[in-house]
Design a protein around this motif. Sequence first.
Motif, PDB file in Angstrom:
ATOM      1  N   ASN A  99       0.799  -1.226   0.000  1.00 35.08           N
ATOM      2  CA  ASN A  99       0.000   0.000   0.000  1.00 35.08           C
ATOM      3  C   ASN A  99       0.832   1.275   0.000  1.00 35.08           C
ATOM      4  O   ASN A  99       0.288   2.371   0.171  1.00 35.08           O
ATOM      5  N   ASN A 100       2.151   1.164  -0.170  1.00 34.49           N
ATOM      6  CA  ASN A 100       2.995   2.360  -0.187  1.00 34.49           C
ATOM      7  C   ASN A 100       2.703   3.181  -1.446  1.00 34.49           C
ATOM      8  O   ASN A 100       2.810   2.680  -2.566  1.00 34.49           O
ATOM      9  N   LYS A 101       2.323   4.432  -1.255  1.00 34.98           N
ATOM     10  CA  LYS A 101       1.897   5.264  -2.386  1.00 34.98           C
ATOM     11  C   LYS A 101       3.036   5.505  -3.377  1.00 34.98           C
ATOM     12  O   LYS A 101       2.818   5.514  -4.589  1.00 34.98           O
ATOM     13  N   SER A 102       4.235   5.742  -2.875  1.00 38.10           N
ATOM     14  CA  SER A 102       5.372   5.979  -3.768  1.00 38.10           C
ATOM     15  C   SER A 102       5.634   4.766  -4.649  1.00 38.10           C
ATOM     16  O   SER A 102       5.846   4.886  -5.862  1.00 38.10           O
ATOM     17  N   LEU A 103       5.615   3.566  -4.059  1.00 37.57           N
ATOM     18  CA  LEU A 103       5.869   2.358  -4.827  1.00 37.57           C
ATOM     19  C   LEU A 103       4.752   2.094  -5.829  1.00 37.57           C
ATOM     20  O   LEU A 103       5.010   1.669  -6.962  1.00 37.57           O
ATOM     21  N   GLN A 104       3.529   2.382  -5.452  1.00 36.92           N
ATOM     22  CA  GLN A 104       2.426   2.230  -6.400  1.00 36.92           C
ATOM     23  C   GLN A 104       2.577   3.205  -7.564  1.00 36.92           C
ATOM     24  O   GLN A 104       2.287   2.863  -8.719  1.00 36.92           O
ATOM     25  N   CYS A 105       3.054   4.412  -7.288  1.00 41.07           N
ATOM     26  CA  CYS A 105       3.304   5.378  -8.360  1.00 41.07           C
ATOM     27  C   CYS A 105       4.451   4.919  -9.257  1.00 41.07           C
ATOM     28  O   CYS A 105       4.448   5.186 -10.462  1.00 41.07           O
ATOM     29  N   VAL A 106       5.449   4.235  -8.679  1.00 42.91           N
ATOM     30  CA  VAL A 106       6.529   3.650  -9.486  1.00 42.91           C
ATOM     31  C   VAL A 106       5.949   2.666 -10.494  1.00 42.91           C
ATOM     32  O   VAL A 106       6.290   2.684 -11.685  1.00 42.91           O
ATOM     33  N   ILE A 107       5.068   1.792 -10.034  1.00 41.48           N
ATOM     34  CA  ILE A 107       4.460   0.793 -10.913  1.00 41.48           C
ATOM     35  C   ILE A 107       3.636   1.470 -12.006  1.00 41.48           C
ATOM     36  O   ILE A 107       3.720   1.105 -13.189  1.00 41.48           O
ATOM     37  N   GLU A 108       2.847   2.479 -11.632  1.00 45.68           N
ATOM     38  CA  GLU A 108       2.036   3.192 -12.625  1.00 45.68           C
ATOM     39  C   GLU A 108       2.921   3.923 -13.632  1.00 45.68           C
ATOM     40  O   GLU A 108       2.595   3.986 -14.829  1.00 45.68           O
TER      41      GLU A 108
END
Length: 411
Positions: A99-108
Amino acid sequence: MEYSGEQFDVIVIGAGIMGSCAAYQMAKRGQKVALLEQFDFLHPLGSSHGESRTIRTTYPEDYYSDMVIESSRLWEEAEAEIGYKVYTKTQHFDMGPTNNKSLQCVIESCKSNSLPYSVLDHHQVFEQFKGKFELPENWVGVLTPLGGVIKPTKAVSMFQTLAIQRGAVLRDKTVVIDIKKDNEKGGVCVFTSNGSMFFGKKCIVTVGAWMQKLVKAVSGLVLPIQPLHTTICYWRVKEDHQVEFKVDSGFPTFASYDEPYIYGTPSFEFPGLIKIAVHGGYPCDPDNRTWTSTVIEDSVYSWIEQRFSGRIESSRPVFTQSCMYSMTPDGDFVIDFLGGEFGSDIVVAGGFSGHGFKMGPVVGRILADLVVNGKAQDAELRNFRLSRFEDNPKGNVKEFEEQVNSYVDSL
């Protein structure tokens, strides 16, 4: 204005990676260039020295990936020109809570930029790396092919040598104390502490942690760039596992998107040691540093022990090295014309916030574009403009906060 100093098309102030790349790019375009450095060349007092920097395309922000891809190509072109290597390729591995927002933004960002990547759960990570990485059940890993290690001092030397070969003039131990606009002739006059004066049609300022001081002295403008003292740590790989953590064995560069934000490189520069460090530091005056190492939090020791399955000696680092960040409030670069009375005669590039070294070649190319053409080709600089701080002192608004603000706890 009368002057009797040397005359150049472009004067570049600051001979770290950005200034050296800019000088090379300008000389490559046939410009008469002077590169001025306040200390000895290749000194260890700023942000462009040491034994390793990482290169990766995975960013939470969409606008960095293309820059890294171009920079990777430019690194290889410079290596081909000089005849030796400064860039060793390997994979890059990001990890963190699902659920880490930064890591999710990396994936996106990987998706939107069509970057090859694989998202791995904790079982797949264990299998992929044969137990070298071990993640909690609620964590994921993101593996990408474009990663690597750059030798920073060697890289700066490479670009300085290439600049000299193309006719650039390099001067070290040359402290710039003022820049004045030449209203009669156009361009600027650069004054140094030893009484010398250089005339340039244009000027590029790339002085790293000294950016705020010099720009304020020259124009009165206070740039929101905070120097931070940071500490790089090297840890011993246990004897039975040293080969498997080597870059030659395919071990990746890595970053952990959690608190604290931890990054590192394979065993490369020092046999049997691996670099594992925390992104951040404490505010400092670059001219009056205490040189005190950043305190290592207990969470770092436990992170090393847990993530590497006990294969790294986690009780203490073998040794540490000092470096500096030039941190902006949003963690983004500053690349823009200084404006004011100087208009487009001075270009400033700073605030590289602990992640800019890998992009030195592309930043050098962009600075050359701005000086020669007045605009950067194939580069959107909206997020790097000085004006972004006028309406919002925090700069660019982001979907995530963890990584940008990870250094605040150390302030």
